[in-house]
Scaffold this motif. Structure first.
Motif, short mmCIF file in Angstrom:
data_model
loop_
_atom_site.label_atom_id
_atom_site.label_comp_id
_atom_site.label_asym_id
_atom_site.label_seq_id
_atom_site.Cartn_x
_atom_site.Cartn_y
_atom_site.Cartn_z
N ALA A 158 0.83 -1.21 0.00
CA ALA A 158 0.00 0.00 0.00
C ALA A 158 0.86 1.26 0.00
N ALA A 159 1.95 1.24 0.78
CA ALA A 159 2.84 2.40 0.82
C ALA A 159 3.52 2.61 -0.53
N ALA A 160 3.95 1.52 -1.16
CA ALA A 160 4.59 1.63 -2.46
C ALA A 160 3.64 2.21 -3.51
N ALA A 161 2.38 1.81 -3.42
CA ALA A 161 1.39 2.31 -4.37
C ALA A 161 1.19 3.81 -4.26
N ARG A 162 1.52 4.37 -3.09
CA ARG A 162 1.36 5.81 -2.87
C ARG A 162 2.70 6.54 -2.89
N GLY A 163 3.74 5.84 -3.36
CA GLY A 163 5.03 6.48 -3.54
C GLY A 163 5.82 6.71 -2.27
N LYS A 164 5.57 5.92 -1.24
CA LYS A 164 6.29 6.08 0.04
C LYS A 164 7.41 5.04 0.16
N HIS A 165 8.57 5.50 0.54
CA HIS A 165 9.64 4.59 0.92
C HIS A 165 9.25 3.91 2.24
N VAL A 166 9.79 2.71 2.47
CA VAL A 166 9.38 1.94 3.65
C VAL A 166 10.59 1.40 4.40
N PHE A 167 10.62 1.67 5.70
CA PHE A 167 11.51 0.97 6.62
C PHE A 167 10.62 0.08 7.46
N CYS A 168 10.89 -1.23 7.46
CA CYS A 168 10.00 -2.19 8.13
C CYS A 168 10.75 -2.91 9.23
N GLU A 169 10.14 -2.99 10.40
CA GLU A 169 10.73 -3.76 11.49
C GLU A 169 10.73 -5.25 11.14
N LYS A 170 11.64 -5.98 11.76
CA LYS A 170 11.73 -7.42 11.52
C LYS A 170 10.55 -8.13 12.18
N PRO A 171 10.14 -9.30 11.67
CA PRO A 171 10.54 -9.84 10.37
C PRO A 171 9.81 -9.12 9.24
N LEU A 172 10.43 -9.08 8.06
CA LEU A 172 9.80 -8.43 6.92
C LEU A 172 8.44 -9.05 6.65
N SER A 173 8.37 -10.36 6.75
CA SER A 173 7.11 -11.10 6.59
C SER A 173 7.31 -12.48 7.20
N ALA A 174 6.21 -13.12 7.54
CA ALA A 174 6.27 -14.50 8.03
C ALA A 174 6.31 -15.50 6.88
N SER A 175 6.18 -15.01 5.65
CA SER A 175 6.14 -15.86 4.46
C SER A 175 7.15 -15.36 3.44
#
Length: 330
Positions: free
Chosen positions: A80-97
Motif C-alpha cells: 500500500a505504501a509503495a502504491a502511494r510512492g512512500k519509501h518503507v523501513f520495516c521492522e523485523k521480520p519483513l514477513s512471516a512468508s
C-alpha cells in the motif's frame, strides 16, 4: 532531510521516535496507532498522531513510513505504501512468508522506492568488525555460527499482547530475538537450505513458547546453532568459528540500552585478545542509512535478496518448530 511517519507506537515504535530525535537525515513528522490510549500517551512525543495508516499514506509531506506493526500486516502495508510512492523501513521480520516478502520487495522495486529492514544488529561495531574479519580471511574458512539472544522483557507483557499469541506470533522467541541471529548468519554464510527447530514452553505460560533452539544448514556446508529464550535474564552472545581462528562477541546489556560489547579473538599461533567496543546507536544508524539511500547519497547495505532469504528462513523455522521435523528453506 527525509520526512517520515512511524506506524505503530508501542514499545519499539516509541524507541525509534526517541532515537531519531535530532537526526540530520530523517525527521519523524507524524505517528499512527489504532489505540486511542496510546495516541494520548504519545502526545508529548509527537505533535501529529493519526488513528490509521491511510492518513500518512495520503499525506504528500510524508516521504517514508517506518512500520512497527505486527508482522502479519507488513506485506500489505508495504504494498500500500509503495502504491502511494512512500519509501518503507520495516521492522523485523519483513514477513512471516517468503512469497509475501517477495511480493513486498517486488512492489517497492517496481515503484523505484527504497526498502529498509530493522536488522540493526548488523550495524553494531563489534558485528561490523566480525564481518570484516571474515571478508579479510583472518579466520580462514568460516565453519560454524553460534548465537544466543535471550531476554525476559516479555514477562511483563499482559497475557493478551499479540507478541504472546500462538496465532499472531506462533514461534514467539523467533520473531522476538532469534530472527536477528538468523539474519547475521545469512549475512556471513549466504543462503540457508534446511532447518531443524525445537520450540517448547518450560518456564512460562506463553502460548507461543518460551524456549527455541535452531540448527540451520547452509548451501556451502556451514551450520548455524541458534538459541532464543524469553524467560532468561538478558544474555547475548555471538561466536563465529573458522578454520584459522574464532571471534566471540558478548553483549553487556540488551541492545535497547546498549552498554557495549566485549570481543575476544583467537587466531592460530597468536594469543587470544579481548577488546571492548563502547555503546553505539545501531538502531539510529540503520534508519539513517535507509534515509541516506532514499536521498541517493549511498546504497542501503542490506541486500533485498537477503531480506527475502530471511523471510523464507523464518517461514521454514516456524514450520519446523511446529512439526518437529527438518524443513527445507524455500
Amino acid at each position: 532531510m527525509i520526512k517520515a511517519a512511524v506506524v505503530g507506537l508501542g514499545w519499539w515504535g516509541r524507541k525509534i521516535v526517541r532515537d531519531l530525535d535530532g537526526s540530520p537525515y530523517i525527521e519523524i513528522v507524524a505517528g499512527v496507532d489504532l489505540d486511542p490510549n496510546v495516541r494520548d500517551e504519545i502526545a508529548g512525543l509527537l505533535d501529529v498522531v493519526h488513528p490509521d495508516i491511510d492518513a500518512v499514506l495520503n499525506d504528500d509531506a510524508v516521504e517514508a513510513v517506518i512500520l512497527c506493526t505486527p508482522h502479519k500486516f507488513h506485506t500489505e502495508q508495504i504494498i500500500a505504501a509503495a502504491a502511494r510512492g512512500k519509501h518503507v523501513f520495516c521492522e523485523k521480520p519483513l514477513s512471516a512468508s517468503g512469497d509475501d516478502a517477495q511480493r513486498a520487495v517486488d512492489a517497492i522495486t517496481a515503484a523505484g522506492l527504497q526498502l529498509g529492514i530493522g536488522h540493526e544488529r548488523r550495524f553494531e561495531p563489534a558485528v561490523v568488525e566480525l564481518r570484516h574479519a571474515v571478508v579479510d580471511g583472518q579466520l580462514g574458512t568460516p565453519l560454524v555460527f553460534e548465537g544466543n539472544f535471550s531476554q525476559d522483557k516479555f514477562l511483563d507483557l499482559p497475557a493478551d499482547n499479540w507478541r504472546l499469541s500462538a496465532v499472531e506470533a506462533p514461534v514467539g522467541p523467533l520473531s522476538a530475538t532469534g530472527i536477528h541471529l538468523v539474519d547475521l548468519a545469512i549475512s556471513i554464510f549466504g543462503r540457508p537450505t534446511e532447518v531443524w527447530a525445537r520450540l517448547s514452553t518450560q518456564a512460562t505460560s506463553f502460548a507461543n513458547g518460551d524456549t527455541l533452539a535452531i540448527t540451520l544448514a547452509f548451501e556451502k556446508g556451514q551450520t548455524a546453532l541458534i538459541t532464543a529464550i524469553l524467560a532468561t535474564p538478558f544474555v547475548g552472545r555471538i561466536t563465529l568459528l573458522g578454520s584459522e581462528g574464532w571471534v566471540e562477541i558478548r553483549d553487556r546489556n540488551h541492545p535497547e540500552d546498549s552498554r557495549g560489547w566485549d570481543v575476544t579473538r583467537q587466531v592460530r599461533g597468536e594469543p587470544a585478545r579481548t577488546s571492548f567496543f563502547p555503546p553505539h546507536g545501531s538502531v539510529r544508524e540503520n534508519i539513517e542509512s535507509f534515509a541516506k539511500a532514499v536521498a541517493g547519497d549511498e546504497p542501503y547495505p542490506i541486500p533485498l535478496e537477503e531480506m527475502v532469504a530471511n523471510a523464507r528462513t523464518f517461514e521454514a523455522i516456524t514450520r519446523s518448530a511446529l512439526s518437529g521435523s527438518v524443513e527445507v528453506v524455500g
